[in-house]
Design an enzyme around this catalytic site. Structure first.
Site, mmCIF file in Angstrom:
data_model
loop_
_atom_site.group_PDB
_atom_site.id
_atom_site.type_symbol
_atom_site.label_atom_id
_atom_site.label_comp_id
_atom_site.label_asym_id
_atom_site.label_seq_id
_atom_site.Cartn_x
_atom_site.Cartn_y
_atom_site.Cartn_z
ATOM 1 N N HIS A 243 0.919 -0.835 -0.184
ATOM 2 C CA HIS A 243 0.161 -0.252 -0.102
ATOM 3 C C HIS A 243 1.124 1.644 0.273
ATOM 4 O O HIS A 243 2.155 1.274 1.010
ATOM 5 C CB HIS A 243 -0.903 0.234 1.347
ATOM 6 C CG HIS A 243 -2.231 1.323 1.360
ATOM 7 N ND1 HIS A 243 -2.966 1.690 -0.017
ATOM 8 C CD2 HIS A 243 -1.900 2.556 2.062
ATOM 9 C CE1 HIS A 243 -3.670 2.164 0.752
ATOM 10 N NE2 HIS A 243 -2.726 3.090 1.424
ATOM 11 N N ASP B 67 -16.452 2.543 5.621
ATOM 12 C CA ASP B 67 -14.912 3.119 5.561
ATOM 13 C C ASP B 67 -15.910 4.061 4.287
ATOM 14 O O ASP B 67 -14.957 5.049 4.155
ATOM 15 C CB ASP B 67 -13.812 2.225 4.625
ATOM 16 C CG ASP B 67 -13.116 3.191 4.438
ATOM 17 O OD1 ASP B 67 -12.253 3.965 5.404
ATOM 18 O OD2 ASP B 67 -12.683 2.896 3.003
ATOM 19 N N ARG C 50 -15.626 12.579 5.947
ATOM 20 C CA ARG C 50 -14.280 12.930 6.597
ATOM 21 C C ARG C 50 -14.135 13.874 5.428
ATOM 22 O O ARG C 50 -12.864 14.983 6.304
ATOM 23 C CB ARG C 50 -13.315 11.964 6.839
ATOM 24 C CG ARG C 50 -13.184 10.914 7.900
ATOM 25 C CD ARG C 50 -12.571 9.727 7.630
ATOM 26 N NE ARG C 50 -10.769 9.774 6.846
ATOM 27 C CZ ARG C 50 -9.791 9.484 7.094
ATOM 28 N NH1 ARG C 50 -10.477 7.833 6.455
ATOM 29 N NH2 ARG C 50 -8.970 9.905 6.923
ATOM 30 N N SER D 254 -9.245 3.449 7.595
ATOM 31 C CA SER D 254 -9.278 3.293 6.390
ATOM 32 C C SER D 254 -8.323 2.601 6.086
ATOM 33 O O SER D 254 -8.492 1.407 4.704
ATOM 34 C CB SER D 254 -9.319 4.982 5.614
ATOM 35 O OG SER D 254 -9.654 4.919 4.674
ATOM 36 N N LYS E 199 -9.655 -1.651 4.449
ATOM 37 C CA LYS E 199 -9.824 -2.053 3.148
ATOM 38 C C LYS E 199 -8.591 -3.372 2.761
ATOM 39 O O LYS E 199 -8.311 -4.761 2.505
ATOM 40 C CB LYS E 199 -9.674 -0.891 2.216
ATOM 41 C CG LYS E 199 -10.614 -0.103 2.728
ATOM 42 C CD LYS E 199 -10.665 0.555 1.008
ATOM 43 C CE LYS E 199 -9.688 1.877 1.716
ATOM 44 N NZ LYS E 199 -9.451 3.229 1.475
#
Lengths: 438, 438
Positions: B86, B165, B172, B187, B191
């Site tokens: 990520h 999320d 947000r 978040s 995921k």
């Protein structure tokens, strides 16, 4: 000026601790009042305000924008100084009903707009409405007329006054943003300024039955309210007063009206607490008269008030205004049932959890936990001891009143938990802690 | 356990800095996901979280509750270690497309679920979809099957993954609560954990083109993500990498695929930046292999990756997965128009505002400012200089590509403002700043 504001940028700027411009605050509040800005953006902004606070300039802009979100009552044709009092809320605080006619009797004008009780604190409107027939939903012209004629009028908040505050207050209640100094300030001052007053005396309560639990936080709130009101061109001053025990003897709507009548009829004070209701009412009224320029100092004001009470002039005005607003003073209702709470131990009353006493009165039916709850005007509590009093086992501590007997046991239990009896004598707390002027 | 929670009390406890219980967090997030809790209470709570932060225990509860708000992909029948990467987002960052097939070529499995670009940063999904026919909306069984067969599969977020999320992120974005470490952590990690992975390598970017602007804040985010992922039973590690200039030469979707193909085909690196794309991809892939237990250290992992590139095995897998997902690699589109930006002064490139470069690519059509914007897959920028390079007036700085010429002037102006050319030579910034292991 067609500048465009992005709501999320305004939230972010406040979150970062930057000072918002007057225009940004106007945009944000007006968009919310009009329905263009959603609840969730207002909620995030209010939480950011809780953490970051507001500068004097921001607070004034917030208050004035909330004020201008609705109608401002024009009392310019009322021939004299218009002055009101605002209390941050306590248990057994019935001074508004006394000082309204008292100040009017001495020559100033009191256009009094009040709210309802919620939680452990009572509301002036509920107390007045325990007088059968008393109408608090008046039109603005009626309100103006009665104020001009009698010097005092009691009215509930009308829908056209501060609609932004109504929306914001409901949202604060469910988003844990009630306890924010600038938001409290905006809410209080916008409504009071909308009354069309020239001056305001604040009674900021501190103690176990008050919203503010420490002297420091009460002073801070008073300072902010005075500063904002003064910046808006009004004469504003404050007293910090003690709420570590109920004010006076009676708690509950019709019960409190009984105590009001005893003071206005100038009956001899039976207990110390009764005397404190009289004392605080006279002090606040004297300060209102001082702001109005009727007298030069508090001592002179207090002397005027004493005279208005002993002469019966204050009572006469109260009778007139109640009558004019449809109330029947000779028909004040009384509860069907009574229940006595006596001391189990001997010693001294050393501490009250005053919030607990207020909540016990709510359990009996005297108040509400949410705005949709209905109240029993006759329910309530008479308190027979103040902090510092000595107590012997078997002495009467509280008399409970209600329309049915089902809640007496629960209320008694709450009152016992709210009362500390110790072997050591505690000092009787002072009622008046501080006087702050603008 | 039928305990009742009051949402406003949970907001208040967080506001006061108290640690919420696992049950309170579950109640709050699940109520929001189900629609029982309104946006405004979530907004106030998230702003309180922004100010008060969260303990490790709270963060883990948040992440796991968000994870369990939807489906968790079961890849237990994929025979091997499942690992993903990520990145916190940058400009020109196309490493996912390279290391997916590269890691698969070396024997681990990469079930890669990606998002779209927003603002100045690109998204893996948009890059893949610039390959004509490439399908990222696969069913979970298809995703599982391709991952098992080829070792890698690219998929977009499906509606059944982390619905909490999706709702929280949208809120947000409009309530200025994007920049909250625990909310970012929840978040990202919910995921990634939903992908059914065993391990995760984080590429936390820092610099003028990154979400995190300081090394300290990037390290803090990496630490929190590693801790949360490790507590959830996964192998997690991170690199902090520099984003003070675009990664590689190409910015824009089809343009970045071209650079990816150059790396996978093991073409000789024409410029330093091209070499950095290769270097970072190999490093991240080697770390993924290390977590997977395919090799014992990074050096061995890098050697495996070099071999997979030179042998053509990584490219072979990329061709297979693109083909399997419907893509036609031989039909990558090219923009109709090109525009060259040359230096006006001589000196050294001393600084890039990388966010500005990313936004210039958005202006050309390569990205979007809101999710509803459409993008031009062929639009983008080729950067010809890195920080530290010397420049002579007339040298080519950027080549711009777009489907029409109307935005070239604006993009050129943005690129000139984003580029600082000085007389003094600046050091070339290091790409890899830190390696953090769980």
């Amino acid at each position: 000026l067609s500048e465009v504001y992005l709501p999320s940028e305004i939230i972010k700027r406040k979150r970062e601790g930057l000072e918002l411009t007057v225009e940004e605050i106007q945009f944000f509040i007006n968009s919310y009042a009009s329905g263009a800005l959603p609840d969730y953006q207002m909620a995030a902004w209010m939480m950011a305000v809780f953490f970051r606070g507001m500068s004097s300039r921001e607070r004034l802009a917030l208050t004035e924008t909330m004020l201008r979100s609705g109608a401002v009552i024009d009392l310019s044709d009322v021939p004299g100084f218009k002055v009101d009092k605002h209390s941050t809320g306590g248990v057994g605080d019935k001074t508004s009903l006394i000082l309204g006619p008292l100040v009017a009797a001495c020559g100033a004008f009191v256009p009094m707009m009040s709210g309802r009780g919620l939680g452990h604190t009572g509301g002036t409107l509920d107390k007045l409405e325990s007088i059968p027939g008393f109408k608090t939903q008046l039109s603005i012209p009626e309100f103006r007329k009665i104020t001009a004629e009698l010097g005092v009028c009691f009215i509930g908040q009308t829908p056209e006054i501060c609609p932004a505050d109504k929306k914001m207050y409901a949202l604060r209640d469910v988003t844990a943003t009630v306890e924010s100094l600038p938001l409290i300030c905006g809410s209080i001052m916008s409504k009071k300024l909308a009354e069309g007053i020239d001056g305001l005396v604040l009674d900021v309560k501190v103690g176990s039955g008050a919203f503010m639990k420490t002297l420091h936080s009460a002073e801070e709130l008073a300072r902010v309210l005075i500063e904002t009101g003064t910046s808006a061109g009004k004469k504003v001053s404050a007293f910090i007063t003690q709420m570590d025990q109920p004010l006076g003897t009676h708690i509950g709507n019709a019960l409190e009206v009984e105590e009001v009548l005893a003071v206005l009829r100038n009956e001899p004070a039976g207990t110390k607490e009764f005397a404190e209701t009289r004392k605080l009412s006279i002090l606040l009224a004297a300060e209102m008269l001082r702001l109005a320029g009727v007298c030069h100092d508090l001592t002179a004001g207090e002397a005027l008030c004493e005279k208005a009470l002993t002469s019966g002039r204050a009572m006469e005005i109260f009778e007139k205004v109640v009558d004019r607003q449809g109330g029947r003073l000779n028909q004040i209702p009384k509860a069907k049932f009574e229940h006595r709470v006596v001391a189990k131990d001997s010693g001294f009353v050393s501490r009250y959890n005053t919030e607990g006493i207020g909540l016990a009165s709510v359990v009996l039916g005297a108040g509400r936990l949410k705005f949709s709850d209905t109240i029993d005007p006759t329910a309530g509590i008479i308190s027979h001891k103040v902090v510092g009093d000595d107590v012997r086992a078997g002495d009467l501590l509280f008399t409970l009143r209600a329309s049915d007997t089902s809640k007496f046991a629960a209320a008694e239990e709450m009152l016992r938990r709210a009362t500390t009896i110790s072997l050591q004598k505690a000092p009787t707390p002072s009622l008046i802690l501080k006087h702050m002027v603008g």
